[in-house]
Design a protein around this motif. Structure first.
Motif, PDB file in Angstrom:
ATOM      1  N   UNK A 128       1.085  -5.721   5.020  1.00 10.95           N
ATOM      2  CA  UNK A 128       0.520  -6.493   6.133  1.00 10.95           C
ATOM      3  C   UNK A 128       1.602  -7.406   6.700  1.00 10.95           C
ATOM      4  N   UNK A 164       4.992   6.809   2.007  1.00 10.10           N
ATOM      5  CA  UNK A 164       5.104   5.629   2.860  1.00 10.10           C
ATOM      6  C   UNK A 164       4.584   4.407   2.125  1.00 10.10           C
ATOM      7  N   UNK A 182      -2.995   0.464  -4.026  1.00 13.21           N
ATOM      8  CA  UNK A 182      -2.688  -0.846  -3.443  1.00 13.21           C
ATOM      9  C   UNK A 182      -2.285  -1.783  -4.576  1.00 13.21           C
ATOM     10  N   UNK A 222       3.995   0.181   8.403  1.00 12.39           N
ATOM     11  CA  UNK A 222       4.498   1.198   7.482  1.00 12.39           C
ATOM     12  C   UNK A 222       6.012   1.336   7.590  1.00 12.39           C
ATOM     13  N   UNK A 223       6.644   1.645   6.453  1.00 12.32           N
ATOM     14  CA  UNK A 223       8.053   1.982   6.457  1.00 12.32           C
ATOM     15  C   UNK A 223       8.275   3.365   7.059  1.00 12.32           C
ATOM     16  N   UNK A 224       9.538   3.770   7.130  1.00 16.75           N
ATOM     17  CA  UNK A 224       9.871   5.058   7.750  1.00 16.75           C
ATOM     18  C   UNK A 224       9.610   6.234   6.820  1.00 16.75           C
ATOM     19  N   UNK A 278       0.857  -1.180   0.000  1.00 21.27           N
ATOM     20  CA  UNK A 278       0.000   0.000   0.000  1.00 21.27           C
ATOM     21  C   UNK A 278       0.894   1.230   0.000  1.00 21.27           C
ATOM     22  N   UNK A 288      -3.545 -12.641   4.824  1.00 25.33           N
ATOM     23  CA  UNK A 288      -4.913 -12.443   5.280  1.00 25.33           C
ATOM     24  C   UNK A 288      -5.170 -11.028   5.731  1.00 25.33           C
ATOM     25  N   UNK A 289      -6.169 -10.868   6.523  1.00 28.21           N
ATOM     26  CA  UNK A 289      -6.607  -9.532   6.931  1.00 28.21           C
ATOM     27  C   UNK A 289      -5.860  -9.071   8.184  1.00 28.21           C
ATOM     28  N   UNK A 290      -4.611  -8.714   8.017  1.00 26.76           N
ATOM     29  CA  UNK A 290      -3.816  -8.256   9.149  1.00 26.76           C
ATOM     30  C   UNK A 290      -3.427  -6.799   8.947  1.00 26.76           C
ATOM     31  N   UNK A 291      -3.169  -6.098  10.049  1.00 27.00           N
ATOM     32  CA  UNK A 291      -2.867  -4.668   9.944  1.00 27.00           C
ATOM     33  C   UNK A 291      -1.594  -4.395   9.159  1.00 27.00           C
ATOM     34  N   UNK A 292      -1.496  -3.170   8.666  1.00 32.57           N
ATOM     35  CA  UNK A 292      -0.322  -2.741   7.917  1.00 32.57           C
ATOM     36  C   UNK A 292       0.809  -2.329   8.856  1.00 32.57           C
ATOM     37  N   UNK A 345       1.089   5.454   0.352  1.00 29.98           N
ATOM     38  CA  UNK A 345       0.430   6.665   0.836  1.00 29.98           C
ATOM     39  C   UNK A 345       1.385   7.838   0.697  1.00 29.98           C
ATOM     40  N   UNK A 400      -4.200   8.044   0.631  1.00 33.14           N
ATOM     41  CA  UNK A 400      -4.012   6.811  -0.129  1.00 33.14           C
ATOM     42  C   UNK A 400      -3.653   7.098  -1.581  1.00 33.14           C
ATOM     43  N   UNK A 414      -1.924  11.266   6.077  1.00 38.02           N
ATOM     44  CA  UNK A 414      -1.562  10.461   4.895  1.00 38.02           C
ATOM     45  C   UNK A 414      -2.772  10.292   3.979  1.00 38.02           C
TER      46      UNK A 414
END
Lengths: 114, 111
Positions: free
Chosen positions: B91, B87, B47, B101-103, B32, B95-99, B34, B44, B42
């Motif tokens: 995940x 950014x 994806x 994010x990179x720095x 993803x 599956x449906x897991x949170x993201x 952003x 979007x 941020x």
């Protein structure tokens, strides 16, 4: 369509005080996220709700942070007591479903702990 | 595990091109992208869900190389409005897991 609303936009407190943030997601969005963004870093997930249930709170410092999403709509995030290292922007985001899905972020609350 | 972005920062003149990379030591299930302008939330961009997938948004496009566990964001003929921090988020499991994010990569476009 109204976006994600957050309040307050700015908050300054002293360490050991408590603070609460409020978030109203986009209407109809099932999933709500709270992120902490420290200056110069990417957003870090604190907690994810789907409707009024917690999906992931593995990175929430539960000794001082708490969050709730009553009735599956708006949400509050509380810090009690605050520490200096909690100074950050707290972002709320919502999405229609679960990841992978577009997340819509609110303007954030900038917290300064003195 | 946090994805690694490179470069950390880049300065471009209007009209120049740039590439921002996002890589992971773990399997990537989706990527993803952003953009965050200074002092704002941020926003979007896109994806990418499948290996080999490419997408475009205005003059910004991205590719996803599942085998190499990386994604690249391409900004062509950059405009002043492209300035901001980019950014990538991935995940941390299937599956449906949170993201996670990179720095971020800070992009500055100057006239």
């Amino acid at each position: 369509e109204a976006g994600v609303a957050q309040s307050p936009r700015y908050k300054i407190i002293e360490k050991r005080q408590s603070v609460a943030f409020w978030c109203n997601p986009i209407s109809g969005h099932a999933t709500l996220y709270w992120y902490q963004q420290i200056l110069g870093q990417g957003p870090k997930l604190l907690i994810q709700f789907q409707n009024n249930g917690v999906v992931d709170d593995s990175q929430l410092p539960k000794d001082r942070f708490s969050a709730e999403r009553l009735k599956g709509v708006d949400s509050t995030l509380k810090i009690q007591p605050a520490k200096l290292e909690d100074s950050a922007v707290y972002l709320c985001a919502s999405s229609p479903g679960l990841s992978p899905d577009t997340q819509y972020f609110g303007p954030g609350t900038r917290l300064t702990v003195l | 595990q946090q994805p690694v972005q490179s470069p950390q920062a880049v300065i471009l003149r209007e009209g120049e091109d740039a590439v921002i990379n996002c890589s992971s030591s773990k399997a990537l299930y989706s990527v993803h992208w952003y953009r965050q302008k200074h002092g704002e939330a941020p926003v979007f961009l896109m994806i990418l869900l499948k290996g080999g997938e490419q997408k475009g948004h205005e003059k910004i496009s991205a590719s996803f190389n599942e085998k190499k566990q990386q994604s690249s964001l391409y900004l062509t003929a950059s405009q002043l409005s492209y300035s901001g921090t980019y950014f990538c988020g991935t995940p941390h499991n299937s599956g449906n897991t949170p993201l996670v994010f990179g720095k971020g990569t800070r992009l500055s476009v100057i006239a």
